[in-house]
Design an enzyme around this catalytic site. Sequence first.
Site, PDB file in Angstrom:
ATOM      1  N   TYR A   1      -0.129 -13.895  20.384  1.00 51.82           N
ATOM      2  CA  TYR A   1       1.317 -14.149  20.437  1.00 51.82           C
ATOM      3  C   TYR A   1       2.043 -13.771  19.140  1.00 51.82           C
ATOM      4  O   TYR A   1       3.229 -14.079  18.990  1.00 51.82           O
ATOM      5  CB  TYR A   1       1.570 -15.625  20.743  1.00 51.82           C
ATOM      6  CG  TYR A   1       1.028 -16.083  22.071  1.00 51.82           C
ATOM      7  CD1 TYR A   1       1.754 -15.896  23.252  1.00 51.82           C
ATOM      8  CD2 TYR A   1      -0.213 -16.706  22.165  1.00 51.82           C
ATOM      9  CE1 TYR A   1       1.247 -16.318  24.477  1.00 51.82           C
ATOM     10  CE2 TYR A   1      -0.729 -17.127  23.389  1.00 51.82           C
ATOM     11  CZ  TYR A   1       0.000 -16.928  24.534  1.00 51.82           C
ATOM     12  OH  TYR A   1      -0.493 -17.351  25.749  1.00 51.82           O
TER      13      TYR A   1
ATOM     14  N   ALA B   1     -12.579  -9.161  17.988  1.00 51.50           N
ATOM     15  CA  ALA B   1     -12.859  -8.348  16.808  1.00 51.50           C
ATOM     16  C   ALA B   1     -11.791  -8.507  15.730  1.00 51.50           C
ATOM     17  O   ALA B   1     -12.104  -8.585  14.538  1.00 51.50           O
ATOM     18  CB  ALA B   1     -12.975  -6.876  17.211  1.00 51.50           C
ATOM     19  N   LYS B   2     -10.525  -8.571  16.133  1.00 52.13           N
ATOM     20  CA  LYS B   2      -9.452  -8.718  15.145  1.00 52.13           C
ATOM     21  C   LYS B   2      -9.521 -10.074  14.460  1.00 52.13           C
ATOM     22  O   LYS B   2      -9.274 -10.203  13.259  1.00 52.13           O
ATOM     23  CB  LYS B   2      -8.089  -8.524  15.816  1.00 52.13           C
ATOM     24  CG  LYS B   2      -7.816  -7.097  16.265  1.00 52.13           C
ATOM     25  CD  LYS B   2      -6.412  -6.956  16.830  1.00 52.13           C
ATOM     26  CE  LYS B   2      -6.120  -5.520  17.231  1.00 52.13           C
ATOM     27  NZ  LYS B   2      -4.734  -5.369  17.794  1.00 52.13           N
TER      28      LYS B   2
ATOM     29  N   ARG C   1      -4.719 -20.135  10.513  1.00 53.01           N
ATOM     30  CA  ARG C   1      -6.126 -19.821  10.293  1.00 53.01           C
ATOM     31  C   ARG C   1      -6.422 -19.672   8.809  1.00 53.01           C
ATOM     32  O   ARG C   1      -7.458 -20.128   8.313  1.00 53.01           O
ATOM     33  CB  ARG C   1      -6.506 -18.546  11.056  1.00 53.01           C
ATOM     34  CG  ARG C   1      -8.003 -18.264  11.062  1.00 53.01           C
ATOM     35  CD  ARG C   1      -8.355 -17.143  12.043  1.00 53.01           C
ATOM     36  NE  ARG C   1      -8.050 -17.545  13.419  1.00 53.01           N
ATOM     37  CZ  ARG C   1      -7.013 -17.091  14.133  1.00 53.01           C
ATOM     38  NH1 ARG C   1      -6.179 -16.207  13.608  1.00 53.01           N
ATOM     39  NH2 ARG C   1      -6.814 -17.511  15.359  1.00 53.01           N
TER      40      ARG C   1
ATOM     41  N   ASP D   1     -11.005 -22.437  17.173  1.00 50.24           N
ATOM     42  CA  ASP D   1     -10.210 -22.382  18.396  1.00 50.24           C
ATOM     43  C   ASP D   1      -8.772 -22.559  17.969  1.00 50.24           C
ATOM     44  O   ASP D   1      -8.457 -23.430  17.140  1.00 50.24           O
ATOM     45  CB  ASP D   1     -10.614 -23.471  19.394  1.00 50.24           C
ATOM     46  CG  ASP D   1      -9.995 -23.216  20.771  1.00 50.24           C
ATOM     47  OD1 ASP D   1     -10.030 -22.053  21.217  1.00 50.24           O
ATOM     48  OD2 ASP D   1      -9.471 -24.159  21.383  1.00 50.24           O
TER      49      ASP D   1
END
Length: 221
Positions: free
Chosen positions: A177, A11-12, A205, A72
């Site tokens: 992390y 969800a995050k 990302r 990913d």
Amino acid sequence: MTRVLVASGNAKKVLEMERILSAHLPGIEVVGLADVPAYDEPVEDQPTFAGNALLKARAGLAATGLATIADDSGLCVDALNGMPGVLSARWSGQPTLRDGSPLASSGTGRAELRSETDARNNRLLLDQLHDVPDERRGAHFTCSIAFVRPDGEELVVEGRMDGRVLREQRGSGGFGYDVLFEADDHPGATTAELSREDKDAISHRGKALREIAPQVVALLG
């Protein structure tokens, strides 16, 4: 509006991707897995980030018929020869809840599972790097993002964020992390301590999403 699926059960991560994409994909509605009928997500068994991203994007398209974006990503630590890498989410073993119960179908169960797994992964990483000196704690995050559309067109891009692994966890933002990672582009804070805007600006990302967004717009016409 054209609908595009973000194929992730985190969800995050979905919120992060939706936030970044919405600024670059005008006229496109971004939906997550919670907005479409449930389907069996594929096992991420590919040896590369790009391979796993494509696997998930293709599965999302096959299940929903929607053009799909999937990613990913993982942490690659120099002192561990690039590991956890594609195994980052499962570095401490298969995800289990604290009481040993299986993954629940509800969002609450998924969130609890993710939190427990992140905590175990971070503890294991700290143990593995316990005796590694600061100058050898270099690491980077990698993110591969895949986009597929119903006519078979596919696209993959990659983003990277360099930094190092700290000796203690700090911060409450982000996920995975982030509580242990200090980025070269924003020293003095973990990525879990950064504001959303600051993290999006430097993250692996964020870089990948900003690169792929205009190409997705072009491919969708």
